[in-house]
Design a protein around this motif. Sequence first.
Motif, PDB file in Angstrom:
ATOM      1  N   TRP A   1       0.835  -1.206   0.000  1.00  0.00           N
ATOM      2  CA  TRP A   1       0.000   0.000   0.000  1.00  0.00           C
ATOM      3  C   TRP A   1       0.870   1.256   0.000  1.00  0.00           C
ATOM      4  CZ3 TRP A   1      -5.500   0.907   0.667  1.00  0.00           C
ATOM      5  CH2 TRP A   1      -6.259  -0.224   0.393  1.00  0.00           C
ATOM      6  N   ALA A   2       1.936   1.237   0.783  1.00  0.00           N
ATOM      7  CA  ALA A   2       2.858   2.378   0.790  1.00  0.00           C
ATOM      8  C   ALA A   2       3.557   2.522  -0.558  1.00  0.00           C
ATOM      9  CB  ALA A   2       3.879   2.210   1.903  1.00  0.00           C
ATOM     10  N   ALA A   3       3.943   1.391  -1.152  1.00  0.00           N
ATOM     11  CA  ALA A   3       4.618   1.432  -2.449  1.00  0.00           C
ATOM     12  C   ALA A   3       3.699   2.001  -3.521  1.00  0.00           C
ATOM     13  CB  ALA A   3       5.097   0.035  -2.832  1.00  0.00           C
ATOM     14  N   LEU A   4       2.407   1.666  -3.454  1.00  0.00           N
ATOM     15  CA  LEU A   4       1.494   2.213  -4.454  1.00  0.00           C
ATOM     16  C   LEU A   4       1.250   3.705  -4.223  1.00  0.00           C
ATOM     17  CD1 LEU A   4      -1.111   0.477  -6.395  1.00  0.00           C
ATOM     18  CD2 LEU A   4      -1.827   2.654  -5.420  1.00  0.00           C
ATOM     19  N   ARG A   5       1.190   4.112  -2.961  1.00  0.00           N
ATOM     20  CA  ARG A   5       1.079   5.564  -2.685  1.00  0.00           C
ATOM     21  C   ARG A   5       2.285   6.306  -3.267  1.00  0.00           C
ATOM     22  NH1 ARG A   5       0.009   3.734   2.890  1.00  0.00           N
ATOM     23  NH2 ARG A   5      -2.240   3.461   3.080  1.00  0.00           N
ATOM     24  N   GLU A   6       3.460   5.700  -3.147  1.00  0.00           N
ATOM     25  CA  GLU A   6       4.658   6.342  -3.692  1.00  0.00           C
ATOM     26  C   GLU A   6       4.583   6.421  -5.213  1.00  0.00           C
ATOM     27  OE1 GLU A   6       8.505   8.104  -3.960  1.00  0.00           O
ATOM     28  OE2 GLU A   6       6.873   8.088  -2.493  1.00  0.00           O
ATOM     29  N   ALA A   7       4.040   5.390  -5.856  1.00  0.00           N
ATOM     30  CA  ALA A   7       3.857   5.427  -7.307  1.00  0.00           C
ATOM     31  C   ALA A   7       2.915   6.566  -7.694  1.00  0.00           C
ATOM     32  CB  ALA A   7       3.305   4.089  -7.797  1.00  0.00           C
ATOM     33  N   GLN A   8       1.834   6.742  -6.946  1.00  0.00           N
ATOM     34  CA  GLN A   8       0.912   7.857  -7.213  1.00  0.00           C
ATOM     35  C   GLN A   8       1.611   9.198  -7.027  1.00  0.00           C
ATOM     36  OE1 GLN A   8      -2.035   6.501  -4.318  1.00  0.00           O
ATOM     37  NE2 GLN A   8      -3.469   6.028  -5.967  1.00  0.00           N
ATOM     38  N   ARG A   9       2.430   9.287  -5.991  1.00  0.00           N
ATOM     39  CA  ARG A   9       3.158  10.532  -5.723  1.00  0.00           C
ATOM     40  C   ARG A   9       4.136  10.846  -6.850  1.00  0.00           C
ATOM     41  NH1 ARG A   9       7.644  12.945  -2.838  1.00  0.00           N
ATOM     42  NH2 ARG A   9       8.821  11.023  -3.083  1.00  0.00           N
ATOM     43  N   GLN A  10       4.834   9.824  -7.328  1.00  0.00           N
ATOM     44  CA  GLN A  10       5.797  10.033  -8.404  1.00  0.00           C
ATOM     45  C   GLN A  10       5.120  10.506  -9.681  1.00  0.00           C
ATOM     46  OE1 GLN A  10       9.093  10.104  -8.376  1.00  0.00           O
ATOM     47  NE2 GLN A  10       9.122   9.655  -6.178  1.00  0.00           N
ATOM     48  N   VAL A  11       3.943   9.975  -9.974  1.00  0.00           N
ATOM     49  CA  VAL A  11       3.207  10.434 -11.149  1.00  0.00           C
ATOM     50  C   VAL A  11       2.851  11.907 -11.002  1.00  0.00           C
ATOM     51  CG1 VAL A  11       1.064  10.192 -12.466  1.00  0.00           C
ATOM     52  CG2 VAL A  11       2.313   8.155 -11.728  1.00  0.00           C
ATOM     53  N   ALA A  12       2.395  12.289  -9.820  1.00  0.00           N
ATOM     54  CA  ALA A  12       2.035  13.692  -9.586  1.00  0.00           C
ATOM     55  C   ALA A  12       3.242  14.606  -9.722  1.00  0.00           C
ATOM     56  CB  ALA A  12       1.403  13.848  -8.210  1.00  0.00           C
ATOM     57  N   LEU A  13       4.429  14.119  -9.335  1.00  0.00           N
ATOM     58  CA  LEU A  13       5.641  14.924  -9.434  1.00  0.00           C
ATOM     59  C   LEU A  13       6.177  15.007 -10.861  1.00  0.00           C
ATOM     60  CD1 LEU A  13       7.613  13.740  -6.255  1.00  0.00           C
ATOM     61  CD2 LEU A  13       6.612  16.006  -6.631  1.00  0.00           C
ATOM     62  N   LYS A  14       6.029  13.931 -11.619  1.00  0.00           N
ATOM     63  CA  LYS A  14       6.688  13.827 -12.929  1.00  0.00           C
ATOM     64  C   LYS A  14       5.807  14.217 -14.106  1.00  0.00           C
ATOM     65  CE  LYS A  14       9.715  10.065 -11.356  1.00  0.00           C
ATOM     66  NZ  LYS A  14      10.045   8.617 -11.514  1.00  0.00           N
ATOM     67  N   VAL A  15       4.517  13.945 -14.018  1.00  0.00           N
ATOM     68  CA  VAL A  15       3.632  14.233 -15.149  1.00  0.00           C
ATOM     69  C   VAL A  15       3.157  15.680 -15.057  1.00  0.00           C
ATOM     70  CG1 VAL A  15       1.432  13.659 -16.241  1.00  0.00           C
ATOM     71  CG2 VAL A  15       2.882  11.835 -15.320  1.00  0.00           C
ATOM     72  N   PRO A  16       3.380  16.470 -16.089  1.00  0.00           N
ATOM     73  CA  PRO A  16       2.958  17.877 -16.044  1.00  0.00           C
ATOM     74  C   PRO A  16       1.460  18.018 -15.794  1.00  0.00           C
ATOM     75  CG  PRO A  16       4.411  17.476 -17.915  1.00  0.00           C
ATOM     76  CD  PRO A  16       4.078  16.127 -17.344  1.00  0.00           C
ATOM     77  N   ASN A  17       1.133  18.999 -14.977  1.00  0.00           N
ATOM     78  CA  ASN A  17      -0.258  19.353 -14.670  1.00  0.00           C
ATOM     79  C   ASN A  17      -1.028  18.204 -14.026  1.00  0.00           C
ATOM     80  OD1 ASN A  17      -1.808  21.649 -14.563  1.00  0.00           O
ATOM     81  ND2 ASN A  17      -2.896  21.224 -16.474  1.00  0.00           N
ATOM     82  N   ALA A  18      -0.314  17.388 -13.248  1.00  0.00           N
ATOM     83  CA  ALA A  18      -0.960  16.379 -12.411  1.00  0.00           C
ATOM     84  C   ALA A  18      -0.747  16.778 -10.951  1.00  0.00           C
ATOM     85  CB  ALA A  18      -0.375  14.998 -12.668  1.00  0.00           C
ATOM     86  N   ALA A  19      -1.671  16.396 -10.093  1.00  0.00           N
ATOM     87  CA  ALA A  19      -1.593  16.785  -8.685  1.00  0.00           C
ATOM     88  C   ALA A  19      -2.119  15.652  -7.824  1.00  0.00           C
ATOM     89  CB  ALA A  19      -2.376  18.072  -8.437  1.00  0.00           C
ATOM     90  N   LEU A  20      -1.698  15.667  -6.555  1.00  0.00           N
ATOM     91  CA  LEU A  20      -2.008  14.579  -5.634  1.00  0.00           C
ATOM     92  C   LEU A  20      -2.825  15.080  -4.451  1.00  0.00           C
ATOM     93  CD1 LEU A  20      -1.281  11.515  -5.103  1.00  0.00           C
ATOM     94  CD2 LEU A  20       0.535  12.396  -3.616  1.00  0.00           C
ATOM     95  N   ALA A  21      -3.963  14.452  -4.206  1.00  0.00           N
ATOM     96  CA  ALA A  21      -4.763  14.730  -3.017  1.00  0.00           C
ATOM     97  C   ALA A  21      -4.446  13.666  -1.971  1.00  0.00           C
ATOM     98  CB  ALA A  21      -6.252  14.709  -3.355  1.00  0.00           C
TER      99      ALA A  21
END
Length: 265
Positions: free
Chosen positions: A73-93
């Motif tokens: 679960w933590a690893a998947l949260r980190e994957a979501q965070r990385q997408v928000a950091l790397k993909v332009p105009n993406a954000a994480l709630a």
Amino acid sequence: YNSMISPLRNLAFTGALWYQGETNTGRPNEYEELLAAMIIDWREKLADKELPFFIVQLANFMKTHSEPVESNWAALREAQRQVALKVPNAALAVAIDLGEWNDIHPLNKKELARRISLLVKRRVYGDKKSVHSGPMCTGMTVNHEGKAVLSFEAGTDKLWAVDELKGFAIAGADGHFQWAEAVVVNGNQVAVWHKDIPHPVTVRYGWDDNPVHANLKNRTGLPASPFQISLEDPKVAKLSNNLRWILKECLFLSDFLWQKYLFLL
């Protein structure tokens, strides 16, 4: 996809909200690539390459562990965070404090909606005044004392100082994590250390299925996203910090000698 997503291509959208991930926790290592590819595909299909994309991070769920553990679960949260950091105009709630240990569907949807609205106001409507997110870790260095110093995304980094920061774990080159001490420094950074790990390589925060004790927030009360961050090359990082310490000492010595020289004059 064919029946629910593809027919939407002729419509106009202001943004997309993605609230999913639980069923992928069995294979979290592929999630970052899959989600990033899906965002790109949706933007192409909807003919909007900058379509704002809002990702709801997995909430806390299931058992809390007393020692540092590996967590899908933590690893998947980190994957979501990385997408928000790397993909332009993406954000994480971030929803790490809104979950229920025994219910995969958190009850407090109102607060989650408020956090999403802050991101939307920022990304879609250009609101630059309000704080839109909790602290998002973006960098790590190691100082000459052997402490990992974490930096956070500007605008989210006015940190809430508490008596005891919890939820941090640290590891050296062997990858063995131990609970760490942590403290807010300079108002916008966190120093993390363990007395038995003189050369830290990786820091984790909130790395558990249900990290109920993690308490890093900014001054607006928005929680930090759980994360894992590592030095890119431990040997280079150690050398870099040693050189930084040597440079600091040389500057001190040169300043001292210059003052002596002026005194003699």
